[in-house]
Motif scaffolding. Structure first.
Motif, PDB file in Angstrom:
ATOM      1  N   SER A 125      -2.381  -7.852   1.003  1.00 53.69           N
ATOM      2  CA  SER A 125      -1.374  -8.578   0.207  1.00 53.69           C
ATOM      3  C   SER A 125      -1.927  -9.918  -0.257  1.00 53.69           C
ATOM      4  O   SER A 125      -1.774 -10.301  -1.429  1.00 53.69           O
ATOM      5  CB  SER A 125      -0.099  -8.803   1.029  1.00 53.69           C
ATOM      6  OG  SER A 125       0.487  -7.591   1.417  1.00 53.69           O
ATOM      7  N   PRO A 149       2.988  -7.948  -7.851  1.00 55.82           N
ATOM      8  CA  PRO A 149       3.455  -7.839  -6.462  1.00 55.82           C
ATOM      9  C   PRO A 149       4.395  -6.664  -6.241  1.00 55.82           C
ATOM     10  O   PRO A 149       4.296  -5.972  -5.218  1.00 55.82           O
ATOM     11  CB  PRO A 149       4.176  -9.170  -6.225  1.00 55.82           C
ATOM     12  CG  PRO A 149       3.624 -10.103  -7.229  1.00 55.82           C
ATOM     13  CD  PRO A 149       3.341  -9.270  -8.430  1.00 55.82           C
ATOM     14  N   PHE A 155       3.627  -3.696  -3.576  1.00 56.44           N
ATOM     15  CA  PHE A 155       4.487  -3.470  -2.413  1.00 56.44           C
ATOM     16  C   PHE A 155       5.139  -2.090  -2.453  1.00 56.44           C
ATOM     17  O   PHE A 155       5.272  -1.432  -1.416  1.00 56.44           O
ATOM     18  CB  PHE A 155       5.560  -4.560  -2.331  1.00 56.44           C
ATOM     19  CG  PHE A 155       5.023  -5.909  -1.962  1.00 56.44           C
ATOM     20  CD1 PHE A 155       4.117  -6.056  -0.922  1.00 56.44           C
ATOM     21  CD2 PHE A 155       5.393  -7.033  -2.671  1.00 56.44           C
ATOM     22  CE1 PHE A 155       3.607  -7.302  -0.582  1.00 56.44           C
ATOM     23  CE2 PHE A 155       4.897  -8.285  -2.345  1.00 56.44           C
ATOM     24  CZ  PHE A 155       4.004  -8.414  -1.300  1.00 56.44           C
ATOM     25  N   TYR A 159       2.328   0.481  -1.636  1.00 58.82           N
ATOM     26  CA  TYR A 159       1.855   0.326  -0.258  1.00 58.82           C
ATOM     27  C   TYR A 159       2.913   0.790   0.737  1.00 58.82           C
ATOM     28  O   TYR A 159       2.642   1.575   1.643  1.00 58.82           O
ATOM     29  CB  TYR A 159       1.475  -1.126   0.012  1.00 58.82           C
ATOM     30  CG  TYR A 159       0.529  -1.299   1.190  1.00 58.82           C
ATOM     31  CD1 TYR A 159      -0.816  -1.575   0.978  1.00 58.82           C
ATOM     32  CD2 TYR A 159       0.969  -1.167   2.499  1.00 58.82           C
ATOM     33  CE1 TYR A 159      -1.696  -1.732   2.039  1.00 58.82           C
ATOM     34  CE2 TYR A 159       0.100  -1.316   3.571  1.00 58.82           C
ATOM     35  CZ  TYR A 159      -1.228  -1.591   3.335  1.00 58.82           C
ATOM     36  OH  TYR A 159      -2.088  -1.732   4.400  1.00 58.82           O
ATOM     37  N   SER A 161      -3.606  -0.842  -2.793  1.00 58.95           N
ATOM     38  CA  SER A 161      -2.330  -0.248  -2.400  1.00 58.95           C
ATOM     39  C   SER A 161      -2.506   0.976  -1.513  1.00 58.95           C
ATOM     40  O   SER A 161      -1.626   1.300  -0.706  1.00 58.95           O
ATOM     41  CB  SER A 161      -1.516   0.130  -3.641  1.00 58.95           C
ATOM     42  OG  SER A 161      -1.302  -0.974  -4.480  1.00 58.95           O
TER      43      SER A 161
END
Length: 294
Positions: free
Chosen positions: A71, A118, A122, A125, A34
């Protein structure tokens, strides 16, 4: 009397312990992945500062490529790290003996791999990328703004694409594929495939799963391609005999109703196909977990 199939309090206690296990098994890896964008931006900035005397952060295309790679690594690699131990005789047997129903274990497993991992990746990040772009103007637009708000993803603006305005209906439907929300089911599907592989294979779980996906894709292409070629042969001949510069959207709809229907329902086709695959993967994961023995 507590239900043997599903009890909310029992499930919540198990989910919290499963979440703690996720942090212990994969927390550091997730944190590294991340923060990789931030780390490389600092490295590149310091390198350009020492070599040229000016700071230059990591530009947008490079940040986008890095985000795509990290990812994929998280979605592909996390299921084996989190639940690959279940095929081990000792640890797997201990998992099966837990005083929790199979359904509760299954739901927790799906939530952790398909939602929690996930989402955390996300959020961290994108959050760090937005912060970096606010502090370092040489980075340009943040990935979050580019993906969700920027018109740069609109590949059909201006005069460069279709000069024929009557094709605008097809163009508008093709734009649906640029909607980030359309790929949520793809993210879930990817993690489910590799979760199933983690529960089936005893060694080299990620590699073997990837190999199976490639082989299945090739097999499907071998079966489907001749069918499409045979059924669409006359359409291809008709299309090749036409002056494509004079072909209108209405003529295309009339001459090729099947292909025009596909072009006007790309979003629906993508969503339904992904839902079918995801439901299939959910079923296979459940069956594998239900029948797991050591």
């Amino acid at each position: 009397m507590e239900s043997e199939v599903f009890n909310l309090n029992r499930f919540w206690r198990y989910f919290k312990s499963d979440f703690d296990a996720f942090i212990s098994r994969y927390g550091i890896t997730l944190l590294v992945m991340s923060t990789l964008g931030l780390s490389l931006d600092l490295i590149i900035g310091l390198f350009t500062l020492t070599t040229s005397g000016t700071w230059q952060g990591m530009v947008g295309p490079m940040r986008g490529m890095l985000f795509f790679v990290t990812s994929a690594m998280v979605l592909i690699g996390s299921p084996a790290k989190l639940y690959g131990y279940l095929t081990d005789k000792k640890e797997g047997s201990a998992f099966l003996l837990l005083p929790v129903s199979t359904l509760e274990k299954y739901i927790s497993m799906i939530l952790i791999t398909c939602i929690v991992v996930p989402l955390m990746f996300f959020m961290i990040y994108f959050g760090l990328d937005v912060m970096v772009c606010m502090i370092d103007p040489t980075c340009g637009t943040s990935l979050f703004s580019f993906i969700f708000y920027s018109d740069d993803l609109n590949l059909f603006n201006g005069e460069a694409a279709f000069a024929m305005t009557d094709w605008s209906e097809f163009v508008e439907h093709f734009k649906v594929l640029l909607n980030p929300a359309l790929y949520i089911d793809d993210i879930i599907g990817t993690t489910l495939m590799f979760l199933l592989g983690a529960l089936i294979f005893k060694t080299s779980k990620t590699g073997k799963t990837l190999g199976c996906i490639i082989l299945i894709s090739i097999a499907i292409q071998i079966v489907v391609t001749p069918i499409l070629a045979i059924t669409g042969l006359s359409a291809i001949r008709d299309l090749s005999s036409m002056d494509l510069t004079q072909l209108t959207a209405e003529q295309f709809k009339t001459s090729f109703p099947f292909y025009s229907w596909i072009g006007l329902h790309l979003g629906l086709i993508d969503t339904l196909s992904d839902m079918f695959v995801n439901c299939l993967m959910l079923l296979f994961v459940w069956l594998r977990l239900k029948r797991m023995k050591h």
